[in-house]
Design an enzyme around this catalytic site. Structure first.
Site, PDB file in Angstrom:
ATOM      1  N   ARG A  42      -7.754  -0.504   0.837  1.00  0.00           N
ATOM      2  CA  ARG A  42      -8.046  -1.795   0.100  1.00  0.00           C
ATOM      3  C   ARG A  42      -8.455  -1.511  -1.534  1.00  0.00           C
ATOM      4  NH1 ARG A  42     -12.457  -2.120   4.702  1.00  0.00           N
ATOM      5  NH2 ARG A  42     -10.834  -1.212   5.800  1.00  0.00           N
ATOM      6  N   LYS A  53       0.794  -1.238  -0.003  1.00  0.00           N
ATOM      7  CA  LYS A  53      -0.081   0.028  -0.014  1.00  0.00           C
ATOM      8  C   LYS A  53       0.815   1.336   0.090  1.00  0.00           C
ATOM      9  CE  LYS A  53      -3.448   2.754   2.756  1.00  0.00           C
ATOM     10  NZ  LYS A  53      -4.293   2.591   4.049  1.00  0.00           N
ATOM     11  N   ASP A  86       1.129   6.499   5.973  1.00  0.00           N
ATOM     12  CA  ASP A  86       0.325   5.413   5.289  1.00  0.00           C
ATOM     13  C   ASP A  86       0.879   4.692   4.048  1.00  0.00           C
ATOM     14  OD1 ASP A  86      -2.182   4.034   5.575  1.00  0.00           O
ATOM     15  OD2 ASP A  86      -3.228   5.540   4.426  1.00  0.00           O
ATOM     16  N   ASP A  88      -2.743  10.601   3.543  1.00  0.00           N
ATOM     17  CA  ASP A  88      -4.122  10.113   3.618  1.00  0.00           C
ATOM     18  C   ASP A  88      -4.809  11.084   4.665  1.00  0.00           C
ATOM     19  OD1 ASP A  88      -6.525   8.655   3.508  1.00  0.00           O
ATOM     20  OD2 ASP A  88      -6.129   7.373   4.993  1.00  0.00           O
ATOM     21  N   GLU A  97      -9.616   3.611   1.782  1.00  0.00           N
ATOM     22  CA  GLU A  97      -9.002   3.725   0.205  1.00  0.00           C
ATOM     23  C   GLU A  97      -7.982   2.747  -0.112  1.00  0.00           C
ATOM     24  OE1 GLU A  97      -5.793   4.904   2.360  1.00  0.00           O
ATOM     25  OE2 GLU A  97      -7.773   5.510   2.861  1.00  0.00           O
ATOM     26  N   ASP A 120     -12.444   6.655   3.387  1.00  0.00           N
ATOM     27  CA  ASP A 120     -11.180   6.773   4.122  1.00  0.00           C
ATOM     28  C   ASP A 120     -10.839   5.176   4.039  1.00  0.00           C
ATOM     29  OD1 ASP A 120      -9.087   7.196   5.714  1.00  0.00           O
ATOM     30  OD2 ASP A 120     -10.163   6.895   7.595  1.00  0.00           O
ATOM     31  N   LYS A 138     -10.708  12.401   8.015  1.00  0.00           N
ATOM     32  CA  LYS A 138     -10.039  11.950   9.279  1.00  0.00           C
ATOM     33  C   LYS A 138     -10.217  12.888  10.367  1.00  0.00           C
ATOM     34  CE  LYS A 138      -6.939   8.613   7.656  1.00  0.00           C
ATOM     35  NZ  LYS A 138      -7.229   7.446   8.190  1.00  0.00           N
TER      36      LYS A 138
END
Length: 471
Positions: free
Chosen positions: A324, A238, A261, A243, A322, A320, A250
């Site tokens: 996956r 990833k 992230d 993010d 995102e 959020d 968030k």
């Protein structure tokens, strides 16, 4: 750091290593005052200045000390004594230490030199610093030196990229770094921009990237060995450079940590570097779907339905979730276009894994007993531990959608790390040896070199040890 098989001069600097038991046996041979302050416990350091120079008494803990604990003690020593050590030939004294233990000690010394921003100013990188150890042959010391430098270079690169502030790791900066890295290590480098991603149908990745002000960079790096019949590891990391959570914004209180992230991608990056430097007899295909998750007039929205690379449709309930989304396309692209013996993805994916395990271990999911056991055993060996969680089909019921094949989260407030793994399983194209590692709680946290949370380097030693010692 030079490792030398010598003990034929008067040393002004000595590193003397003890377990608690060894110190109890031998402390009568030393000044009694030393025993007042030193017992051999793990992380203990006593600095004894004398006429000939300085001796550092270093505690390793119990005689049952594990190899990773020796590395930990060396990291701590490297960090805490960096202003005192001299660039000079230095003798290591330790009667009980075997080859592997000494290797872990040297690795720890070098890994402990890291500080952000990284510069090779620590004495251990000085050409005048030599570590003399007569218990091993020069050939073995040369091998240890090569491994330790390769690992420290790999882990430090991992930590450096994860620690960079958001404005210093835009997609174009990372892409340039990867392009130059590919040239250095003779890796095959492929990158798909937004137009190419659209042509290929990488819709899940593009849904996250469409809100970005920066060009898409779906990146593939390939390391190939000349060895025949070598195993191929497929690694997907990833790589969300920052993010915000997107439209599902968030909480701002800790959002500055969201520069972390890309922890899965940095672990993959470090693994590639080590494999190339050590010329490991394996093949590695690495996919890094590079993007940020930003807010703009083009950003994807809750309720959007998008089509992933493998044709499955996804209802977006939360922007959020995102990670996956981009991993879904990374996994299915890997599975459809490359033949891999093992498929492993790593991601700083869910707060659920953090709440469950804190910083003690990563969450592991796998559809293969051999791979699951390999990862658990390697995690225990390297102290980059993993705990296995189920992939039962009952969890799939929670991601069924009325308007698409899947939805990207469950509306239940439980088990999101399991839900995420079950979601990703729908994109591995029935790969028989797949594992998903949720490393959200362990990639970024409390470290000895920083006041705030920072990169731990988690994943690099786990994967490099797994790949190097698989056979």
């Amino acid at each position: 750091m030079k490792l030398i098989n010598k003990k034929n001069k008067n040393y002004t600097q000595i590193l003397h290593l003890f377990t608690e038991e060894e110190w109890t046996k031998t402390n009568k041979n030393f000044n009694k005052n030393i025993s007042t302050f030193f017992t051999g416990k793990k992380y203990e350091v006593f600095v004894n200045a004398h006429e000939e120079g300085i001796t550092y008494f270093i505690g390793l803990g119990k005689s049952s000390v594990q190899n990773f604990e020796i590395q930990q003690a060396a990291v701590k020593f490297s960090q805490t004594q960096k202003g005192k050590l001299e660039a000079a030939p230095t003798l290591v004294l330790c009667d009980f230490m075997n080859e592997k233990q000494f290797e872990e000690f040297v690795k720890g010394l070098l890994i402990g030199t890291y500080n952000y921003p990284f510069e090779r100013t620590h004495v251990f990188w000085n050409a005048k610093f030599e570590l003399h150890f007569e218990n091993l042959s020069q050939k073995k010391l040369d091998s240890i030196s090569q491994k330790a430098e390769a690992l420290s270079n790999a882990q430090i690169a991992c930590q450096e990229w994860l620690n960079k502030p958001a404005n210093l790791k835009k997609p174009d900066a990372l892409s340039l770094y990867l392009k130059n890295l590919a040239k250095k290590y003779n890796l095959k480098y492929t990158v798909f921009n937004r137009k190419k991603c659209e042509e290929l149908g990488l819709g899940a990745y593009l849904s996250v990237n469409q809100g970005s002000a920066y060009e898409a960079a779906f990146t593939i790096l390939e390391y190939k060995t000349t060895a025949k019949n070598a195993k191929t590891f497929g690694l997907v990391g990833k790589c969300v450079l920052f993010d915000t959570g997107g439209i599902s914004l968030k909480n701002p209180d800790n959002m500055h940590y969201m520069k972390s992230d890309m922890g899965g991608a940095t672990a993959v990056l470090g693994t590639l570097m080590y494999a190339a430097e050590m010329q490991l007899q394996v093949n590695i295909v690495a996919i890094l779907p590079i993007t940020d998750n930003a807010i703009s007039e083009n950003a994807f929205l809750p309720s959007d339905v998008i089509t992933a690379y493998n044709g499955k449709t996804i209802e977006v309930l939360n922007t959020d979730a995102e990670g996956r989304m981009i991993l879904a396309d990374g996994l299915s692209y890997m599975a459809r276009n490359f033949k891999t013996d093992f498929l492993i993805d790593l991601a700083t994916l869910t707060g659920s894994a953090v709440r469950m395990f804190g910083d003690t271990c990563g969450a592991l999911f796998s559809n293969n007993e051999e791979l699951k056991n390999l990862l658990i055993n390697t995690g225990d060996k390297t102290n980059q531990r993993l705990w296995n969680l189920p992939l039962w089909d009952v969890w799939k019921d929670d991601i069924q959608s009325d308007v698409a094949d899947l939805k990207n989260i469950s509306m239940k407030p439980i088990g999101d790390c399991i839900i995420a793994a079950k979601f990703l399983e729908q994109f591995i194209e029935n790969h028989p040896k797949w594992a998903h590692l949720d490393i959200a709680g362990v990639a970024f946290g409390s470290v000895g070199y920083a006041k705030e949370k920072a990169a731990t380097g988690f994943g690099v030693q786990l994967l490099t040890d797994l790949i190097e010692n698989y056979h």
